[in-house]
Design an enzyme around this catalytic site. Sequence first.
Site, PDB file in Angstrom:
ATOM      1  N   TYR A   8     -13.746   7.359  -4.591  1.00  0.00           N
ATOM      2  CA  TYR A   8     -12.294   7.437  -4.382  1.00  0.00           C
ATOM      3  C   TYR A   8     -11.890   8.667  -3.571  1.00  0.00           C
ATOM      4  O   TYR A   8     -10.728   9.071  -3.628  1.00  0.00           O
ATOM      5  CB  TYR A   8     -11.572   7.416  -5.731  1.00  0.00           C
ATOM      6  CG  TYR A   8     -11.487   6.016  -6.328  1.00  0.00           C
ATOM      7  CD1 TYR A   8     -10.862   4.983  -5.637  1.00  0.00           C
ATOM      8  CD2 TYR A   8     -12.010   5.747  -7.586  1.00  0.00           C
ATOM      9  CE1 TYR A   8     -10.771   3.701  -6.173  1.00  0.00           C
ATOM     10  CE2 TYR A   8     -11.919   4.468  -8.131  1.00  0.00           C
ATOM     11  CZ  TYR A   8     -11.293   3.455  -7.420  1.00  0.00           C
ATOM     12  OH  TYR A   8     -11.198   2.192  -7.956  1.00  0.00           O
ATOM     13  N   HIS A  32     -11.772  -3.538  -8.029  1.00  0.00           N
ATOM     14  CA  HIS A  32     -11.669  -2.897  -6.713  1.00  0.00           C
ATOM     15  C   HIS A  32     -12.449  -3.735  -5.705  1.00  0.00           C
ATOM     16  O   HIS A  32     -13.534  -4.231  -6.013  1.00  0.00           O
ATOM     17  CB  HIS A  32     -12.268  -1.487  -6.766  1.00  0.00           C
ATOM     18  CG  HIS A  32     -12.532  -0.923  -5.405  1.00  0.00           C
ATOM     19  ND1 HIS A  32     -11.584  -0.244  -4.691  1.00  0.00           N
ATOM     20  CD2 HIS A  32     -13.640  -0.978  -4.606  1.00  0.00           C
ATOM     21  CE1 HIS A  32     -12.086   0.111  -3.511  1.00  0.00           C
ATOM     22  NE2 HIS A  32     -13.335  -0.323  -3.434  1.00  0.00           N
ATOM     23  N   GLU A  40     -19.379   1.929   0.849  1.00  0.00           N
ATOM     24  CA  GLU A  40     -19.372   1.756  -0.612  1.00  0.00           C
ATOM     25  C   GLU A  40     -20.659   1.105  -1.107  1.00  0.00           C
ATOM     26  O   GLU A  40     -21.190   1.486  -2.157  1.00  0.00           O
ATOM     27  CB  GLU A  40     -18.135   0.947  -1.019  1.00  0.00           C
ATOM     28  CG  GLU A  40     -16.857   1.750  -0.786  1.00  0.00           C
ATOM     29  CD  GLU A  40     -15.563   1.007  -1.073  1.00  0.00           C
ATOM     30  OE1 GLU A  40     -14.505   1.659  -1.103  1.00  0.00           O
ATOM     31  OE2 GLU A  40     -15.595  -0.229  -1.265  1.00  0.00           O
ATOM     32  N   LYS A  77     -13.438  -3.142 -13.004  1.00  0.00           N
ATOM     33  CA  LYS A  77     -13.146  -1.868 -13.660  1.00  0.00           C
ATOM     34  C   LYS A  77     -13.244  -2.011 -15.189  1.00  0.00           C
ATOM     35  O   LYS A  77     -13.331  -3.125 -15.706  1.00  0.00           O
ATOM     36  CB  LYS A  77     -11.749  -1.402 -13.239  1.00  0.00           C
ATOM     37  CG  LYS A  77     -11.616  -1.190 -11.719  1.00  0.00           C
ATOM     38  CD  LYS A  77     -10.221  -0.700 -11.359  1.00  0.00           C
ATOM     39  CE  LYS A  77     -10.052  -0.588  -9.856  1.00  0.00           C
ATOM     40  NZ  LYS A  77      -8.742  -0.022  -9.476  1.00  0.00           N
ATOM     41  N   ASN A  91      -5.714  -2.387 -12.697  1.00  0.00           N
ATOM     42  CA  ASN A  91      -5.629  -3.582 -11.844  1.00  0.00           C
ATOM     43  C   ASN A  91      -6.956  -4.333 -11.739  1.00  0.00           C
ATOM     44  O   ASN A  91      -7.199  -5.079 -10.796  1.00  0.00           O
ATOM     45  CB  ASN A  91      -5.049  -3.235 -10.475  1.00  0.00           C
ATOM     46  CG  ASN A  91      -5.915  -2.271  -9.702  1.00  0.00           C
ATOM     47  OD1 ASN A  91      -6.944  -1.815 -10.203  1.00  0.00           O
ATOM     48  ND2 ASN A  91      -5.523  -1.961  -8.473  1.00  0.00           N
TER      49      ASN A  91
HETATM   50  P1  CMP Z   1      -8.264   0.366  -6.080  1.00  0.00           P
HETATM   51  O1  CMP Z   1      -8.277  -0.836  -5.231  1.00  0.00           O
HETATM   52  O2  CMP Z   1      -9.418   0.621  -6.977  1.00  0.00           O
HETATM   53  O3  CMP Z   1      -8.070   1.638  -5.128  1.00  0.00           O
HETATM   54  C1  CMP Z   1      -7.460   2.827  -5.572  1.00  0.00           C
HETATM   55  C2  CMP Z   1      -6.871   2.678  -6.931  1.00  0.00           C
HETATM   56  O4  CMP Z   1      -5.923   3.671  -7.278  1.00  0.00           O
HETATM   57  C3  CMP Z   1      -6.083   1.389  -6.999  1.00  0.00           C
HETATM   58  O5  CMP Z   1      -6.962   0.299  -6.995  1.00  0.00           O
HETATM   59  C4  CMP Z   1      -5.251   1.590  -8.241  1.00  0.00           C
HETATM   60  O6  CMP Z   1      -5.897   1.155  -9.414  1.00  0.00           O
HETATM   61  C5  CMP Z   1      -5.100   3.106  -8.268  1.00  0.00           C
HETATM   62  N1  CMP Z   1      -3.733   3.468  -7.961  1.00  0.00           N
HETATM   63  C6  CMP Z   1      -3.086   3.287  -6.818  1.00  0.00           C
HETATM   64  N2  CMP Z   1      -1.822   3.750  -6.911  1.00  0.00           N
HETATM   65  C7  CMP Z   1      -1.696   4.212  -8.163  1.00  0.00           C
HETATM   66  C8  CMP Z   1      -0.635   4.802  -8.857  1.00  0.00           C
HETATM   67  N3  CMP Z   1       0.558   5.007  -8.290  1.00  0.00           N
HETATM   68  N4  CMP Z   1      -0.849   5.152 -10.132  1.00  0.00           N
HETATM   69  C9  CMP Z   1      -2.064   4.964 -10.702  1.00  0.00           C
HETATM   70  N5  CMP Z   1      -3.116   4.419 -10.068  1.00  0.00           N
HETATM   71  C10 CMP Z   1      -2.921   4.036  -8.825  1.00  0.00           C
END
Ligand code: CMP
Length: 143
Positions: free
Chosen positions: A49, A115, A126, A9, A112
């Site tokens: 998403y 993905h 995907e 990301k 984070n």
């Molecule tokens: P990812 O694995 O990319 O899949 C969905 C993403 O949504 C996840 O990683 C997080 O980065 C994001 N995400 C999930 N929960 C939250 C939250 N409570 N607030 C903000 N972002 C979130």
Amino acid sequence: MERTFLMIKPDGVQRNLVGEVVRRFETKGFTLVGLKLMKVSRELAEKHYDVHKERPFFGSLVDFITSAPVVAMVWEGDGVVAAARKIIGATNPLTAEPGTIRGDYGVSIGRNLIHGSDAIETAQREISLWFSDEELVSWEPTM
Ligand code: CMP
């Protein structure tokens, strides 16, 4: 052969973690079959998403993913989907185990770093969303 989709990301790219992420998958023994740096369109981010579209964070998640370049990758190997989830760690970096990418480098669920596809069927969806067939290279290491 099993394949998975990974996306570093904008936070991972800007914190110069591209090499570190690639290193972890290379040294583990998986095979890189697709890699590109790209700015993500809103349309692609919303499709990717889609499963989260009713969640309160959907808008900010799409804003973030489209805000700056990401690195999209496809890795291949036996059991790569589940193994990648382990290498990446839990969604929330604060609870992700040390030794995982998120556990070692992250502190925020919205930042984070990376993905990874959560299941084989998701990976197939995907990969076809992010890569054309011509962008994927089928090869086998010979040494
Ligand atoms: P990812 O694995 O990319 O899949 C969905 C993403 O949504 C996840 O990683 C997080 O980065 C994001 N995400 C999930 N929960 C939250 C939250 N409570 N607030 C903000 N972002 C979130």
